[in-house]
Design an enzyme around this catalytic site. Structure first.
Site, PDB file in Angstrom:
ATOM      1  N   GLY A 123       0.836  -1.199   0.000  1.00  0.00           N
ATOM      2  CA  GLY A 123       0.000   0.000   0.000  1.00  0.00           C
ATOM      3  C   GLY A 123       0.867   1.242   0.000  1.00  0.00           C
ATOM      4  N   GLY A 170       0.718  -5.167   0.792  1.00  0.00           N
ATOM      5  CA  GLY A 170      -0.553  -5.177   0.079  1.00  0.00           C
ATOM      6  C   GLY A 170      -0.510  -5.935  -1.226  1.00  0.00           C
ATOM      7  N   GLU A 221       6.420  -5.964   7.543  1.00  0.00           N
ATOM      8  CA  GLU A 221       5.631  -4.977   8.295  1.00  0.00           C
ATOM      9  C   GLU A 221       6.174  -4.663   9.685  1.00  0.00           C
ATOM     10  OE1 GLU A 221       3.100  -6.366   5.019  1.00  0.00           O
ATOM     11  OE2 GLU A 221       4.420  -7.359   6.453  1.00  0.00           O
ATOM     12  N   ASP A 249      -0.452  -8.294   7.478  1.00  0.00           N
ATOM     13  CA  ASP A 249      -1.907  -8.184   7.436  1.00  0.00           C
ATOM     14  C   ASP A 249      -2.423  -8.617   6.062  1.00  0.00           C
ATOM     15  OD1 ASP A 249      -0.725  -6.063   6.157  1.00  0.00           O
ATOM     16  OD2 ASP A 249      -2.005  -4.519   7.026  1.00  0.00           O
TER      17      ASP A 249
END
Length: 391
Positions: free
Chosen positions: A78, A127, A150, A158
């Site tokens: 992202g 992402g 992350e 995630d």
């Protein structure tokens, strides 16, 4: 005023479209098109992809979908810089809104009713893993660089990572999630993150062959991919050896125990570069993020994709509210803003991150009207998943 030629207009139009959509008979292509940003995801891209994928899924003339990226990356994650700026200058719920849309897209891909072939040839992180690792067919090449880094940023693996990492052999998922270790395409195939390995020189041929598929039958898609796929027993043997050490270390109940076990393993196997890299990475990561990551992956083993995504959304919202931890913003400062790469985590040590603090990050938010739990539409599971581990 000088006019632009049709070719120049076309080129400019391509650079201005963050996602391209193409039709090839009964096949549709979704192409990430922000190569200068390593195809990092913004809200516009996520919204466009979700809308188009829904249309394709409901269109009886569409047999299959191909997902790929332009440039040297499939998707590096992202657009953290943009998301963080929106929250710092506005409100934490801006980031939550983006994240909710992203997870809803990941869920659509994970439960897609038609064959979805993800062609990944380059960087896949964060992402980007959410888009690719939930696809029914996951094709990788020798140019792959996969990682879930992350914890170094002050967050946690995630976008459904607690689901797909938890399905890997032994404790390999914990290893990837806690260390952010980078994998090549052959290792991804061996551990089950990928369904097929194809040399990059053959990828255009495979894409062309897939574009002509006139069936939505998964076995027909599989047959086409198998014509170009390769197998590497060498990587499986190498991974078998590494997995024994990984299982010894990452089977420990706590992050402290895992790190201590890794340090002991390093004393006995100092020639193993990956062990030193794992130790250094964990010591550089946010202690809070490491504890979130371990618990999240282990809870994911017994949960559905919907449960995993909902839990990850709750954790993310608790993090970006900054009432329990500020590590995500500190990590963003150190990496994307000041770029000193010296985050000051709080708490700074694993032993100072108590179980009560971690529990709070997993709990539903009850004191903020801007929060609601993630509710995903009822959809049947993706029955086309041919992987996980080849071991």
């Amino acid at each position: 005023m000088q006019s632009l030629s049709s070719t120049e207009l076309f080129r400019r139009d391509l650079t201005e479209q963050p996602v391209l959509f193409e039709e090839h008979s009964g096949v549709r292509k979704v192409i990430l098109n922000r190569p200068s940003k390593l195809n990092s995801l913004n809200l516009e891209m996520i919204s466009q992809m979700f809308s188009k994928l829904k249309i394709y899924e409901d269109d009886p003339t569409v047999n299959a979908v191909i997902l790929k990226g332009n440039g040297k990356a499939f998707c590096a994650g992202g657009d953290v810089f943009q998301i963080t700026c929106s929250m710092l200058t506005g409100h934490w719920s801006f980031g939550a809104s983006f994240y909710k849309k992203q997870l809803t897209l990941d869920h659509l891909i994970a439960t897609y009713k038609k064959p979805l072939v993800c062609l990944t040839n380059g960087v896949v992180m964060g992402g980007g893993a959410g888009l690719s690792m939930h696809a029914s067919f996951r094709v990788v090449t020798e140019k792959m660089v996969f990682a879930m880094p992350e914890a170094i940023l002050g967050i946690f693996p995630d976008v459904g990572a607690s689901h797909f990492l938890s399905k890997l052999p032994g404790y390999f998922g914990e290893y990837l999630g806690l260390t952010g270790a980078r994998l090549d395409g052959e290792t991804m195939l061996a551990c089950g993150l990928a369904t097929h390995f194809v040399f990059s020189k053959d990828l255009p041929l495979l894409e062309h062959a897939l574009s002509s598929v006139d069936s939505s039958n998964a076995s027909d898609i599989l047959s086409v991919i198998n014509n170009y796929a390769c197998k590497s027993n060498m990587k499986e043997e190498e991974l078998h050896k590494r997995l024994k050490s990984i299982n010894r270390c990452f089977s420990r109940q706590t992050v402290e125990g895992i790190l201590h076990s890794l340090e002991e393993e390093l004393l006995n196997n100092s020639a193993e570069k990956w062990i030193a890299e794992a130790v250094n990475s964990m010591k550089s990561a946010s202690p809070t993020s490491l504890k979130i990551s371990l618990r999240s992956i282990r809870e994911g083993r017994g949960q559905t994709i919907e449960q995993c995504l909902a839990r990850e959304y709750t954790i993310f919202c608790n993090i970006v509210r900054r009432k329990i931890t500020n590590d995500f913003y500190e990590g963003s400062r150190a990496i994307f803003f000041d770029k000193d790469k010296k985050p000051k985590w709080e708490p700074p040590k694993l032993e100072l991150v108590g179980a009560e603090m971690v529990d709070m990050l997993f709990k539903a938010i009850e004191d903020d009207d801007d929060w609601n739990c993630l509710q995903l539409p009822a959809r049947s599971s993706n029955m086309l998943d041919h992987a996980r581990s080849k071991l």
